[in-house]
Design a protein around this motif. Sequence first.
Motif, PDB file in Angstrom:
ATOM      1  N   LYS A   8      33.693  12.135 -19.769  1.00 48.18           N
ATOM      2  CA  LYS A   8      33.326  12.634 -21.097  1.00 48.18           C
ATOM      3  C   LYS A   8      34.553  12.758 -22.000  1.00 48.18           C
ATOM      4  O   LYS A   8      34.479  12.494 -23.208  1.00 48.18           O
ATOM      5  N   GLU A   9      35.672  13.141 -21.420  1.00 42.96           N
ATOM      6  CA  GLU A   9      36.910  13.211 -22.201  1.00 42.96           C
ATOM      7  C   GLU A   9      37.345  11.822 -22.656  1.00 42.96           C
ATOM      8  O   GLU A   9      37.842  11.645 -23.774  1.00 42.96           O
ATOM      9  N   ARG A  10      37.155  10.831 -21.798  1.00 41.59           N
ATOM     10  CA  ARG A  10      37.487   9.452 -22.167  1.00 41.59           C
ATOM     11  C   ARG A  10      36.563   8.952 -23.280  1.00 41.59           C
ATOM     12  O   ARG A  10      36.989   8.230 -24.186  1.00 41.59           O
ATOM     13  N   ILE A  11      35.298   9.315 -23.191  1.00 39.53           N
ATOM     14  CA  ILE A  11      34.350   8.922 -24.239  1.00 39.53           C
ATOM     15  C   ILE A  11      34.771   9.534 -25.572  1.00 39.53           C
ATOM     16  O   ILE A  11      34.757   8.862 -26.613  1.00 39.53           O
ATOM     17  N   GLN A  12      35.171  10.790 -25.546  1.00 36.23           N
ATOM     18  CA  GLN A  12      35.635  11.432 -26.775  1.00 36.23           C
ATOM     19  C   GLN A  12      36.899  10.750 -27.291  1.00 36.23           C
ATOM     20  O   GLN A  12      37.077  10.588 -28.509  1.00 36.23           O
ATOM     21  N   LEU A  13      37.773  10.332 -26.376  1.00 34.71           N
ATOM     22  CA  LEU A  13      38.986   9.626 -26.788  1.00 34.71           C
ATOM     23  C   LEU A  13      38.636   8.314 -27.478  1.00 34.71           C
ATOM     24  O   LEU A  13      39.227   7.968 -28.515  1.00 34.71           O
ATOM     25  N   VAL A  14      37.688   7.573 -26.924  1.00 29.82           N
ATOM     26  CA  VAL A  14      37.256   6.321 -27.555  1.00 29.82           C
ATOM     27  C   VAL A  14      36.741   6.593 -28.964  1.00 29.82           C
ATOM     28  O   VAL A  14      37.064   5.869 -29.916  1.00 29.82           O
ATOM     29  N   ARG A  15      35.964   7.639 -29.127  1.00 25.45           N
ATOM     30  CA  ARG A  15      35.445   7.992 -30.454  1.00 25.45           C
ATOM     31  C   ARG A  15      36.586   8.355 -31.408  1.00 25.45           C
ATOM     32  O   ARG A  15      36.623   7.906 -32.559  1.00 25.45           O
ATOM     33  N   ASP A  16      37.521   9.166 -30.914  1.00 29.59           N
ATOM     34  CA  ASP A  16      38.643   9.589 -31.760  1.00 29.59           C
ATOM     35  C   ASP A  16      39.497   8.396 -32.192  1.00 29.59           C
ATOM     36  O   ASP A  16      39.890   8.289 -33.362  1.00 29.59           O
ATOM     37  N   GLY A  63      29.201  -2.973 -24.837  1.00 27.07           N
ATOM     38  CA  GLY A  63      27.968  -2.223 -25.065  1.00 27.07           C
ATOM     39  C   GLY A  63      26.782  -2.859 -24.359  1.00 27.07           C
ATOM     40  O   GLY A  63      25.975  -2.169 -23.718  1.00 27.07           O
ATOM     41  N   MET A  64      26.664  -4.181 -24.457  1.00 28.03           N
ATOM     42  CA  MET A  64      25.568  -4.869 -23.773  1.00 28.03           C
ATOM     43  C   MET A  64      25.722  -4.782 -22.260  1.00 28.03           C
ATOM     44  O   MET A  64      24.730  -4.647 -21.528  1.00 28.03           O
ATOM     45  N   SER A  65      26.957  -4.853 -21.777  1.00 33.64           N
ATOM     46  CA  SER A  65      27.191  -4.758 -20.336  1.00 33.64           C
ATOM     47  C   SER A  65      26.757  -3.397 -19.794  1.00 33.64           C
ATOM     48  O   SER A  65      26.133  -3.306 -18.728  1.00 33.64           O
ATOM     49  N   ILE A  66      27.096  -2.340 -20.529  1.00 35.32           N
ATOM     50  CA  ILE A  66      26.725  -0.996 -20.083  1.00 35.32           C
ATOM     51  C   ILE A  66      25.212  -0.809 -20.156  1.00 35.32           C
ATOM     52  O   ILE A  66      24.598  -0.229 -19.248  1.00 35.32           O
ATOM     53  N   THR A  67      24.596  -1.315 -21.215  1.00 42.97           N
ATOM     54  CA  THR A  67      23.140  -1.232 -21.328  1.00 42.97           C
ATOM     55  C   THR A  67      22.473  -1.949 -20.159  1.00 42.97           C
ATOM     56  O   THR A  67      21.497  -1.453 -19.572  1.00 42.97           O
ATOM     57  N   SER A 117      27.664   5.174 -29.648  1.00 48.30           N
ATOM     58  CA  SER A 117      26.333   5.769 -29.466  1.00 48.30           C
ATOM     59  C   SER A 117      25.812   5.493 -28.058  1.00 48.30           C
ATOM     60  O   SER A 117      25.191   6.365 -27.429  1.00 48.30           O
ATOM     61  N   ILE A 118      26.065   4.287 -27.562  1.00 52.21           N
ATOM     62  CA  ILE A 118      25.659   3.948 -26.190  1.00 52.21           C
ATOM     63  C   ILE A 118      26.359   4.872 -25.195  1.00 52.21           C
ATOM     64  O   ILE A 118      25.744   5.378 -24.250  1.00 52.21           O
ATOM     65  N   LEU A 119      27.648   5.123 -25.420  1.00 54.02           N
ATOM     66  CA  LEU A 119      28.394   6.002 -24.514  1.00 54.02           C
ATOM     67  C   LEU A 119      27.840   7.420 -24.531  1.00 54.02           C
ATOM     68  O   LEU A 119      27.713   8.065 -23.481  1.00 54.02           O
ATOM     69  N   LEU A 120      27.522   7.916 -25.715  1.00 54.81           N
ATOM     70  CA  LEU A 120      27.033   9.289 -25.833  1.00 54.81           C
ATOM     71  C   LEU A 120      25.665   9.472 -25.178  1.00 54.81           C
ATOM     72  O   LEU A 120      25.326  10.578 -24.742  1.00 54.81           O
ATOM     73  N   GLU A 121      24.901   8.399 -25.110  1.00 55.40           N
ATOM     74  CA  GLU A 121      23.556   8.484 -24.535  1.00 55.40           C
ATOM     75  C   GLU A 121      23.543   8.313 -23.018  1.00 55.40           C
ATOM     76  O   GLU A 121      22.499   8.489 -22.378  1.00 55.40           O
ATOM     77  N   LEU A 122      24.693   7.991 -22.428  1.00 54.56           N
ATOM     78  CA  LEU A 122      24.740   7.757 -20.986  1.00 54.56           C
ATOM     79  C   LEU A 122      24.481   9.036 -20.197  1.00 54.56           C
ATOM     80  O   LEU A 122      24.988  10.106 -20.536  1.00 54.56           O
ATOM     81  N   GLU A 123      23.707   8.903 -19.134  1.00 44.34           N
ATOM     82  CA  GLU A 123      23.563   9.990 -18.171  1.00 44.34           C
ATOM     83  C   GLU A 123      24.790   9.994 -17.263  1.00 44.34           C
ATOM     84  O   GLU A 123      25.403   8.947 -17.019  1.00 44.34           O
ATOM     85  N   GLU A 124      25.135  11.163 -16.758  1.00 44.22           N
ATOM     86  CA  GLU A 124      26.300  11.254 -15.876  1.00 44.22           C
ATOM     87  C   GLU A 124      26.161  10.351 -14.656  1.00 44.22           C
ATOM     88  O   GLU A 124      27.151   9.812 -14.151  1.00 44.22           O
ATOM     89  N   SER A 125      24.943  10.161 -14.199  1.00 41.06           N
ATOM     90  CA  SER A 125      24.711   9.323 -13.016  1.00 41.06           C
ATOM     91  C   SER A 125      25.023   7.854 -13.278  1.00 41.06           C
ATOM     92  O   SER A 125      25.146   7.062 -12.334  1.00 41.06           O
ATOM     93  N   SER A 126      25.167   7.478 -14.549  1.00 46.50           N
ATOM     94  CA  SER A 126      25.443   6.080 -14.895  1.00 46.50           C
ATOM     95  C   SER A 126      26.930   5.750 -14.895  1.00 46.50           C
ATOM     96  O   SER A 126      27.303   4.574 -14.928  1.00 46.50           O
ATOM     97  N   ASP A 141      32.690   3.749 -15.944  1.00 45.49           N
ATOM     98  CA  ASP A 141      33.795   4.605 -16.387  1.00 45.49           C
ATOM     99  C   ASP A 141      35.093   3.819 -16.538  1.00 45.49           C
ATOM    100  O   ASP A 141      35.900   4.105 -17.434  1.00 45.49           O
ATOM    101  N   ARG A 142      35.303   2.792 -15.702  1.00 46.70           N
ATOM    102  CA  ARG A 142      36.505   1.962 -15.831  1.00 46.70           C
ATOM    103  C   ARG A 142      36.433   1.098 -17.087  1.00 46.70           C
ATOM    104  O   ARG A 142      37.451   0.832 -17.737  1.00 46.70           O
ATOM    105  N   LEU A 143      35.240   0.662 -17.434  1.00 48.83           N
ATOM    106  CA  LEU A 143      35.079  -0.117 -18.661  1.00 48.83           C
ATOM    107  C   LEU A 143      35.391   0.748 -19.884  1.00 48.83           C
ATOM    108  O   LEU A 143      35.990   0.281 -20.859  1.00 48.83           O
ATOM    109  N   ILE A 144      35.009   2.006 -19.820  1.00 51.78           N
ATOM    110  CA  ILE A 144      35.325   2.938 -20.907  1.00 51.78           C
ATOM    111  C   ILE A 144      36.840   3.101 -21.026  1.00 51.78           C
ATOM    112  O   ILE A 144      37.395   3.132 -22.130  1.00 51.78           O
ATOM    113  N   ASP A 145      37.528   3.181 -19.889  1.00 51.23           N
ATOM    114  CA  ASP A 145      38.989   3.278 -19.906  1.00 51.23           C
ATOM    115  C   ASP A 145      39.618   2.046 -20.558  1.00 51.23           C
ATOM    116  O   ASP A 145      40.591   2.156 -21.319  1.00 51.23           O
TER     117      ASP A 145
END
Length: 278
Positions: A8-16, A63-67, A117-126, A141-145
Amino acid sequence: MSDAQHVKERIQLVRDLSNEMAAYLHTLPDNIWRDPDVYASACEGWKIADVITHLILGANVFGMSITNAVKGVVDPPMGWSRPSSPEQGMERLVDTRNAIHEDLFYDFNASCKRFNSILLELEESSYSLPTWHPYFVISVDRLIDIRASELALHSWDIRYPIDRSARLSDRARPFLLDFLWRWLRSGFQKTEPLDSPIRYRFDLTDADGGYDVTVSGDNFTHTPSDDSPADVTLGCDTDTYILYCYGRLQLRRSVRRGRIALSGNEALAARFTEWFRG
């Protein structure tokens, strides 16, 4: 299993970092987009418009890969494939850049909004699900990094030709320090084992201590510096250490300009970029 809070911290970093870059791009003259071949970036061979196009494409395909990953699909997204050569990859990039043309800034904002938006909608299990990347299958999570690292580095790539005093984002610096060993691992060019390991020491002038990269030929280690003797010592600040390891700075030029203080075996120093390539 992924650490949910960490992700979640990484997701916030991507947004920032997305917002930081959008705010900076908004200040650039329109000619950056209208006459893209004039404005080079610090990313070798790429114009500023190429860097932005790369980030747009990255947001779209990631985004498509994560979806797809959430649906249990690890195949390439429809219409996407790994370039057969660097030349083909560059051709695709320029073709896309030219097609978007003056709308690059707007497309960058839109692509970031969709991806975030895709990142924010992810469940933790994903977070630990396998997902497709053009060069490997990795967890979400590695793709987010990877997205965070690209935003952080490419922001500097865009700023540096315009402002030679440009620094890495304060938000991104701790992340890049943590991510660096993975970058080095991904670009390591292994050879036959060496008779004696080569120790490169980065003595940080704006922090306590530094880091040692010790190459043994077929492997390497990346550790905090200790009292062991080093073959090469590079005195520099944290930004320079990161940018040099990520291949953004040339050694001789950085030494000449006083950005790096080099001591030890100069021939071995020059080999660092042979061991590690982006």
